[in-house]
Design an enzyme around this catalytic site. Structure first.
Site, PDB file in Angstrom:
ATOM      1  N   ARG A 149      31.448  43.314  50.794  1.00 27.52           N
ATOM      2  CA  ARG A 149      30.898  44.117  49.758  1.00 27.52           C
ATOM      3  C   ARG A 149      29.100  44.341  48.770  1.00 27.52           C
ATOM      4  NH1 ARG A 149      33.550  41.131  44.183  1.00 27.52           N
ATOM      5  NH2 ARG A 149      32.615  42.623  42.936  1.00 27.52           N
ATOM      6  N   HIS A 197      39.400  36.206  34.032  1.00 24.21           N
ATOM      7  CA  HIS A 197      40.464  36.689  34.484  1.00 24.21           C
ATOM      8  C   HIS A 197      40.819  37.484  33.207  1.00 24.21           C
ATOM      9  CE1 HIS A 197      43.773  37.764  37.175  1.00 24.21           C
ATOM     10  NE2 HIS A 197      44.428  37.569  35.496  1.00 24.21           N
ATOM     11  N   LYS A 249      57.317  45.085  33.627  1.00 22.22           N
ATOM     12  CA  LYS A 249      56.831  46.510  33.276  1.00 22.22           C
ATOM     13  C   LYS A 249      57.324  47.623  33.806  1.00 22.22           C
ATOM     14  CE  LYS A 249      54.040  45.724  30.150  1.00 22.22           C
ATOM     15  NZ  LYS A 249      54.621  45.482  28.555  1.00 22.22           N
ATOM     16  N   SER A 274      52.940  53.112  27.777  1.00 21.85           N
ATOM     17  CA  SER A 274      54.952  53.237  26.705  1.00 21.85           C
ATOM     18  C   SER A 274      54.483  54.227  26.540  1.00 21.85           C
ATOM     19  CB  SER A 274      54.298  51.214  26.580  1.00 21.85           C
ATOM     20  OG  SER A 274      54.398  50.689  27.632  1.00 21.85           O
ATOM     21  N   HIS A 288      41.775  32.056  41.545  1.00 27.23           N
ATOM     22  CA  HIS A 288      42.281  32.743  42.272  1.00 27.23           C
ATOM     23  C   HIS A 288      40.530  33.508  42.562  1.00 27.23           C
ATOM     24  CE1 HIS A 288      43.827  35.316  39.586  1.00 27.23           C
ATOM     25  NE2 HIS A 288      42.438  35.983  39.670  1.00 27.23           N
ATOM     26  N   HIS A 289      39.784  33.682  41.715  1.00 24.46           N
ATOM     27  CA  HIS A 289      38.611  34.281  42.119  1.00 24.46           C
ATOM     28  C   HIS A 289      37.742  33.005  43.175  1.00 24.46           C
ATOM     29  CE1 HIS A 289      39.275  37.600  39.567  1.00 24.46           C
ATOM     30  NE2 HIS A 289      39.481  37.003  39.054  1.00 24.46           N
ATOM     31  N   ASP A 302      43.547  52.587   5.903  1.00 20.32           N
ATOM     32  CA  ASP A 302      42.059  52.360   6.885  1.00 20.32           C
ATOM     33  C   ASP A 302      41.747  51.081   7.991  1.00 20.32           C
ATOM     34  OD1 ASP A 302      39.517  52.255   8.501  1.00 20.32           O
ATOM     35  OD2 ASP A 302      38.676  53.933   6.581  1.00 20.32           O
ATOM     36  N   HIS A 320      25.923  49.194  37.312  1.00 21.43           N
ATOM     37  CA  HIS A 320      27.579  50.280  37.433  1.00 21.43           C
ATOM     38  C   HIS A 320      29.127  48.804  37.327  1.00 21.43           C
ATOM     39  CE1 HIS A 320      30.968  51.813  38.542  1.00 21.43           C
ATOM     40  NE2 HIS A 320      31.254  51.181  39.168  1.00 21.43           N
ATOM     41  N   THR A 332      54.924  42.047  34.812  1.00 23.76           N
ATOM     42  CA  THR A 332      54.093  42.741  35.553  1.00 23.76           C
ATOM     43  C   THR A 332      55.317  43.960  36.098  1.00 23.76           C
ATOM     44  OG1 THR A 332      52.122  41.831  35.788  1.00 23.76           O
ATOM     45  CG2 THR A 332      51.991  44.056  35.681  1.00 23.76           C
ATOM     46  N   TRP A 354      27.807  42.487  38.607  1.00 23.20           N
ATOM     47  CA  TRP A 354      28.162  41.501  37.906  1.00 23.20           C
ATOM     48  C   TRP A 354      29.066  40.512  36.907  1.00 23.20           C
ATOM     49  CZ3 TRP A 354      32.974  41.660  34.212  1.00 23.20           C
ATOM     50  CH2 TRP A 354      33.706  40.794  34.729  1.00 23.20           C
ATOM     51  N   GLU A 402      39.271  38.873  31.088  1.00 24.92           N
ATOM     52  CA  GLU A 402      38.825  40.116  30.949  1.00 24.92           C
ATOM     53  C   GLU A 402      40.354  41.153  31.795  1.00 24.92           C
ATOM     54  OE1 GLU A 402      36.369  40.939  29.813  1.00 24.92           O
ATOM     55  OE2 GLU A 402      36.459  42.783  29.679  1.00 24.92           O
ATOM     56  N   SER A 433      30.278  42.426  19.389  1.00 21.29           N
ATOM     57  CA  SER A 433      30.882  43.519  18.977  1.00 21.29           C
ATOM     58  C   SER A 433      32.375  44.196  18.797  1.00 21.29           C
ATOM     59  CB  SER A 433      30.475  44.498  19.922  1.00 21.29           C
ATOM     60  OG  SER A 433      31.259  46.022  19.426  1.00 21.29           O
ATOM     61  N   SER A 434      32.437  43.670  20.341  1.00 21.38           N
ATOM     62  CA  SER A 434      34.784  42.686  20.603  1.00 21.38           C
ATOM     63  C   SER A 434      34.776  41.991  19.875  1.00 21.38           C
ATOM     64  CB  SER A 434      34.222  42.700  22.452  1.00 21.38           C
ATOM     65  OG  SER A 434      33.931  43.051  23.267  1.00 21.38           O
ATOM     66  N   TYR A 439      42.487  41.268  31.723  1.00 25.50           N
ATOM     67  CA  TYR A 439      43.832  41.874  31.035  1.00 25.50           C
ATOM     68  C   TYR A 439      43.564  42.859  29.757  1.00 25.50           C
ATOM     69  CZ  TYR A 439      46.805  40.362  34.941  1.00 25.50           C
ATOM     70  OH  TYR A 439      47.355  39.814  36.113  1.00 25.50           O
TER      71      TYR A 439
HETATM   72  C1  HEM Z   1      34.327  56.945  38.981  1.00 31.54           C
HETATM   73  C2  HEM Z   1      34.402  56.395  39.889  1.00 31.54           C
HETATM   74  C3  HEM Z   1      33.941  55.303  40.854  1.00 31.54           C
HETATM   75  C4  HEM Z   1      32.702  55.223  42.052  1.00 31.54           C
HETATM   76  C5  HEM Z   1      33.717  55.678  42.879  1.00 31.54           C
HETATM   77  C6  HEM Z   1      33.109  53.356  42.275  1.00 31.54           C
HETATM   78  C7  HEM Z   1      32.139  52.849  43.020  1.00 31.54           C
HETATM   79  C8  HEM Z   1      31.921  51.473  43.520  1.00 31.54           C
HETATM   80  C9  HEM Z   1      31.775  51.224  44.024  1.00 31.54           C
HETATM   81  C10 HEM Z   1      30.680  52.041  45.663  1.00 31.54           C
HETATM   82  C11 HEM Z   1      30.996  49.904  44.051  1.00 31.54           C
HETATM   83  C12 HEM Z   1      30.279  48.949  44.619  1.00 31.54           C
HETATM   84  C13 HEM Z   1      30.530  47.723  45.605  1.00 31.54           C
HETATM   85  C14 HEM Z   1      30.032  47.261  46.421  1.00 31.54           C
HETATM   86  O1  HEM Z   1      29.429  47.398  47.036  1.00 31.54           O
HETATM   87  O2  HEM Z   1      30.273  45.543  45.965  1.00 31.54           O
HETATM   88  C15 HEM Z   1      31.841  49.783  42.579  1.00 31.54           C
HETATM   89  C16 HEM Z   1      31.883  48.415  42.070  1.00 31.54           C
HETATM   90  C17 HEM Z   1      32.148  47.988  40.680  1.00 31.54           C
HETATM   91  N1  HEM Z   1      32.938  49.100  40.043  1.00 31.54           N
HETATM   92 FE1  HEM Z   1      33.232  50.698  40.561  1.00 31.54          FE
HETATM   93  N2  HEM Z   1      33.262  52.794  40.863  1.00 31.54           N
HETATM   94  C18 HEM Z   1      33.978  53.745  39.746  1.00 31.54           C
HETATM   95  C19 HEM Z   1      33.950  53.449  38.157  1.00 31.54           C
HETATM   96  C20 HEM Z   1      34.290  52.279  38.206  1.00 31.54           C
HETATM   97  C21 HEM Z   1      35.262  51.801  36.907  1.00 31.54           C
HETATM   98  C22 HEM Z   1      36.009  53.224  36.115  1.00 31.54           C
HETATM   99  C23 HEM Z   1      34.918  50.211  37.031  1.00 31.54           C
HETATM  100  C24 HEM Z   1      35.830  50.660  35.567  1.00 31.54           C
HETATM  101  C25 HEM Z   1      35.646  48.949  34.894  1.00 31.54           C
HETATM  102  C26 HEM Z   1      34.505  50.203  37.900  1.00 31.54           C
HETATM  103  C27 HEM Z   1      33.900  48.298  37.784  1.00 31.54           C
HETATM  104  C28 HEM Z   1      33.295  47.815  39.297  1.00 31.54           C
HETATM  105  C29 HEM Z   1      32.938  46.831  39.104  1.00 31.54           C
HETATM  106  C30 HEM Z   1      33.153  45.291  37.884  1.00 31.54           C
HETATM  107  C31 HEM Z   1      32.664  46.946  40.112  1.00 31.54           C
HETATM  108  C32 HEM Z   1      31.381  45.544  40.867  1.00 31.54           C
HETATM  109  C33 HEM Z   1      30.419  45.147  40.923  1.00 31.54           C
HETATM  110  C34 HEM Z   1      29.676  43.790  41.607  1.00 31.54           C
HETATM  111  O3  HEM Z   1      29.579  44.065  42.734  1.00 31.54           O
HETATM  112  O4  HEM Z   1      29.325  43.486  40.806  1.00 31.54           O
HETATM  113  N3  HEM Z   1      34.089  50.906  38.861  1.00 31.54           N
HETATM  114  N4  HEM Z   1      32.424  50.596  42.067  1.00 31.54           N
HETATM  115 CU    CU Z   2      41.773  36.990  37.854  1.00 34.37          CU
END
Ligand code: HEM
Ligand code: CU
Lengths: 547, 166
Positions: free
Chosen positions: A455, A258, A336, A273, A307-308, A111, A82, A333, A147, A260, A174-175, A262
């Site tokens: 978490r 970090h 802004k 804006s 800070h992480h 283009d 996810h 920030t 992740w 990333e 790609s990025s 931003y």
């Molecule tokens: C659409 C609604 C979303 C829901 C309901 C949701 C829910 C969750 C939940 C429940 C977790 C797990 C937390 C855990 O157990 O540690 C999680 C982790 C995470 N989510 Fe989302 N999320 C959503 C959207 C997004 C979006 C749009 C992003 C954009 C980048 C995102 C980025 C992340 C990241 C980076 C993690 C951490 C994964 C990890 O612990 O390795 N999520 N999310």
């Molecule tokens: Cu950071």
């Protein structure tokens, strides 16, 4: 002009041959910035749905304590995928897609600078996504260590990790290519009269974001390559037994990680804006200070990575340094946020869907910013790190921040893309629905984190049940509401509520509104003349020289 | 190629170079990190701390197997000198004597108990469950970091492992 903006390589192939290609070839061989932008946006939405389904898998399991649906192994895989899919598959490609669609239109270029490289940048994404999905089905399953891919887990994991590493290589490539294209287009292909300090803010944020990506995507590629060689080729970068250090990985990862953050926030700042001045019928307040803020945020973002890592045992001086540098980011920030508020101040505001999402962004991103400030305080972070408080924090900046800005951008520019107006009532419903259920989902997570819920766990002690049930209900409602968005977009493409004029928003003064709706396949083949550029700049109060 | 295309190409080449440099930079961070840790005195685990004159601790390894578990464990380095500030590595040979695959776990314990604070496990076969195939024999290791100062009265310590079914 089209023929002269050739790519670095592949000079021999005939560019014009593809211009009129129809059916699947139009997309596979796409070199037109609008086609590629469309591809990016649909890809990103697909990934959003995939990552969203995984999030609902997580929330279903967490609805009540105990194990209902998944074994812990699969739960961890869902969490990890996810995160990776949302970050690299949904948010980042969406911004690149928007930059592709809009930059040439906004800057008066025919283009993007490198049309064929652009095609490559996009088509690396689907294989990367496929690798991530396939990893679920190999022995040992998908990566499950989060992740952030921290060793030792990422070194011990099965072959799913190798697939993820290759996927990250492709995504990074790609990025980098996409960013080279963006920087070159912005620096070298602007219409006469459009100096750097007169560009729309979205062009500025795209430019700075692209620079950030060119600087840090290779560092991530290096980090995962080190993981790969530790796993298979006997190196000892991160293996303690061989003299390496797992904490080193965290330093390298967050040197990427970090900035990333931003990379996912700056383009959102740019979009907001654009939208706020349009619907406030006032020029953006403090344009130059906005540019400085974007640049200083970008520079500071390289100096706060640890800070992480407050909990890994940094010396006190390092903790203080990173704590104060992090707090310093609150200054630009804040600038802004104040500028956005000042833009709306005494403006003739109207509340069409893009505006609602932009205002929602300002409110909720600020909440995420505040919880970020709380976490930046080292002694507090040591309590809160790896709890649900962090999950709440980053979803306020990523969902209510990045994602809401993307919804706003879609409603804002959809008339230009499709030539039709979307259903405003449905759009507003989508906004209020998302706004409410987003908060129902993620606000309780602050409390859970403060109460100590870690978490990345599939099960939890009984006292956390209530807030978790609330969050899970919120998540399912939020997810369901996104079907409204999909429906609205598709029905708009099919005719919507009627034809859109070239400039559906009377308060918009940037160049993309000077071309017809839908934007023809080829635009600005000869650059807009200076009088037209000047007219727009005057309306945005940008006619004077800032340089 | 016209001027715009030439300009584009020049910019792209520069940016490509930056990307390549940043890839190398990730690797440069590795030695840089080592140097920084040494300079700041953060590194607690460097063999050169353990000079010839450093105080040493006699570290003994002991092994046991839970009753009825068809597994043997043998200590390959029975006694080692743990020098202050140094790193100690010890090997064990575990064998599954049955005809069936087994999952076991090693439970560590120190005597005297305070030795646990002076000898920290950097890497240990006891961190994870071990899956042994039928009749498999496997060598496993533990790596310990020795504290930089050892109390003089503590002459010896024992680290004991008991194998349990997981
Ligand atoms: C659409 C609604 C979303 C829901 C309901 C949701 C829910 C969750 C939940 C429940 C977790 C797990 C937390 C855990 O157990 O540690 C999680 C982790 C995470 N989510 Fe989302 N999320 C959503 C959207 C997004 C979006 C749009 C992003 C954009 C980048 C995102 C980025 C992340 C990241 C980076 C993690 C951490 C994964 C990890 O612990 O390795 N999520 N999310
Ligand atoms: Cu950071």
């Amino acid at each position: 002009m089209t023929a002269s903006t050739e790519t670095l390589h592949l000079q021999h192939a005939d560019h014009q041959a593809h211009a009129g290609a129809e059916g699947w070839r139009r997309w596979l061989c796409a070199t037109n910035h609008k086609d590629i932008g469309t591809l990016y946006l649909w890809f990103s939405f697909t990934m959003f749905v995939l990552g969203g389904v995984m999030a609902l898998g997580i929330r279903a399991e967490l609805f009540k304590p105990g194990l209902q649906f998944w074994q812990p192994e699969l739960f961890n895989q869902l969490t990890t995928l996810h995160g990776i899919i949302m970050v690299f598959g949904a948010i980042m490609p969406a911004f690149t897609g928007l930059a592709n669609w809009m930059l040439p239109l906004m800057l008066g270029a025919p283009d993007m600078a490198f049309a064929r490289m652009n095609n490559w940048s996009f088509w690396l994404l689907p294989p990367a996504a496929a690798l991530l999905v396939i990893s679920l089905f190999v022995p040992g399953g998908a990566p499950a260590g989060g992740w952030t891919l921290y060793p030792p887990l990422s070194i011990q994991a099965g072959m799913g990790m190798d697939l993820a590493i290759f996927a990250i290589h492709l995504l990074g490539l790609s990025s980098i290519m996409g960013s080279i294209n963006i920087v070159t287009t912005v620096l070298n292909m602007r219409a006469p009269g459009m100096t750097l300090l007169k560009m729309p803010m979205f062009a500025w944020t795209s430019l700075v974001t692209a620079y950030l990506l060119i600087a840090v995507a290779p560092v991530l590629a290096g980090a995962v390559t080190m993981l790969l060689t530790d796993r298979h080729f006997g190196t000892n970068f991160f293996k303690a037994a061989g003299g390496g250090d797992p904490v080193l990985f965290q330093h390298i990862f967050w040197f990427f990680g970090h900035p990333e953050v931003y990379i996912m926030a700056l383009p959102a700042f740019g979009i907001v804006s654009q939208i706020l001045p349009t619907f406030s019928r006032k020029p953006l307040f403090g344009y130059v200070s906005m540019v400085y803020a974007v640049c200083s945020i970008a520079i500071l973002s390289f100096m706060v990575w640890a800070h992480h890592m407050f909990a890994v045992g940094l010396p006190a001086t390092a903790q203080l340094f990173f704590m104060f540098m992090t707090m310093l980011i609150a200054v630009p920030t804040g600038v802004k946020v104040f500028n956005w508020i000042a833009t709306m101040w005494e403006g003739e505001m109207s509340f069409e869907t893009p505006m609602l999402f932009a205002i929602g962004f300002v409110c909720l991103f600020t909440v995420g910013g505040f919880s970020g400030l709380v976490l930046s305080i080292a002694p507090i972070d040591i309590q809160m790190t790896d709890t649900y408080y962090v999950v709440a924090h980053f979803h306020y900046v990523l969902v209510a921040g990045a994602l809401f800005s993307l919804f706003g951008a879609t409603y804002y520019w959809l008339p230009k893309w499709s030539g039709y107006m979307y259903n405003e009532r449905l759009g507003k419903l989508h906004f209020w629905w998302s706004m409410i259920w987003f908060n129902v989902t993620f606000f309780p997570m602050h409390f859970l984190g403060l109460a100590g819920m870690p978490r990345r766990i599939p099960d939890y002690p009984l006292q956390f049940t209530d807030f978790n049930s609330v969050a899970s209900i919120g998540a399912f409602c939020f997810g369901l509401g996104q079907l409204l968005f999909l429906y609205n977009v598709i029905s708009t493409i099919r005719g919507g509520v009627g034809k859109a004029p070239a400039k559906p928003w009377e308060g918009a003064h940037t160049l993309e509104w000077e071309v017809a709706s839908p934007a023809p396949h080829h635009t600005w083949e000869s650059p807009p003349d200076e009088a037209l550029v000047k007219k727009g700049l005057r309306a945005q109060s940008l006619e004077h020289d800032h340089e | 190629m016209n001027a715009v295309a030439q300009g584009n190409r020049r910019i792209a080449i520069r940016l490509g170079l930056v990307a390549a440099l940043m890839f190398s930079f990730g690797y440069v961070l590795v030695p840089f990190y080592d140097v920084l840790c040494k300079a700041l005195g953060l590194d607690q685990a460097r063999p050169e701390f353990a000079t010839a004159t450093a105080t040493a601790l006699r570290l003994e390894f002991d092994t046991n197997v839970a009753a009825g578990l068809p597994v043997t464990i043998e200590t390959l380095d029975r006694v080692v000198a743990a020098k202050a500030g140094g790193i100690v590595k010890a090997r064990f040979r575990i064998a599954n004597t049955s005809g069936e695959a087994l999952t076991i776990r090693a439970i560590p314990s120190f005597a005297p108990v305070r030795a646990a604070g002076l000898l920290q496990k950097l890497e240990c076969f006891c961190f994870d469950a071990l899956k042994l195939a039928a009749h498999e024999t496997r060598d496993v290791t533990v790596v310990l970091v020795v504290a930089q100062t050892l109390p003089e009265e503590l002459g010896a310590a024992t680290l004991s492992y008991t194998l349990q079914p997981a």
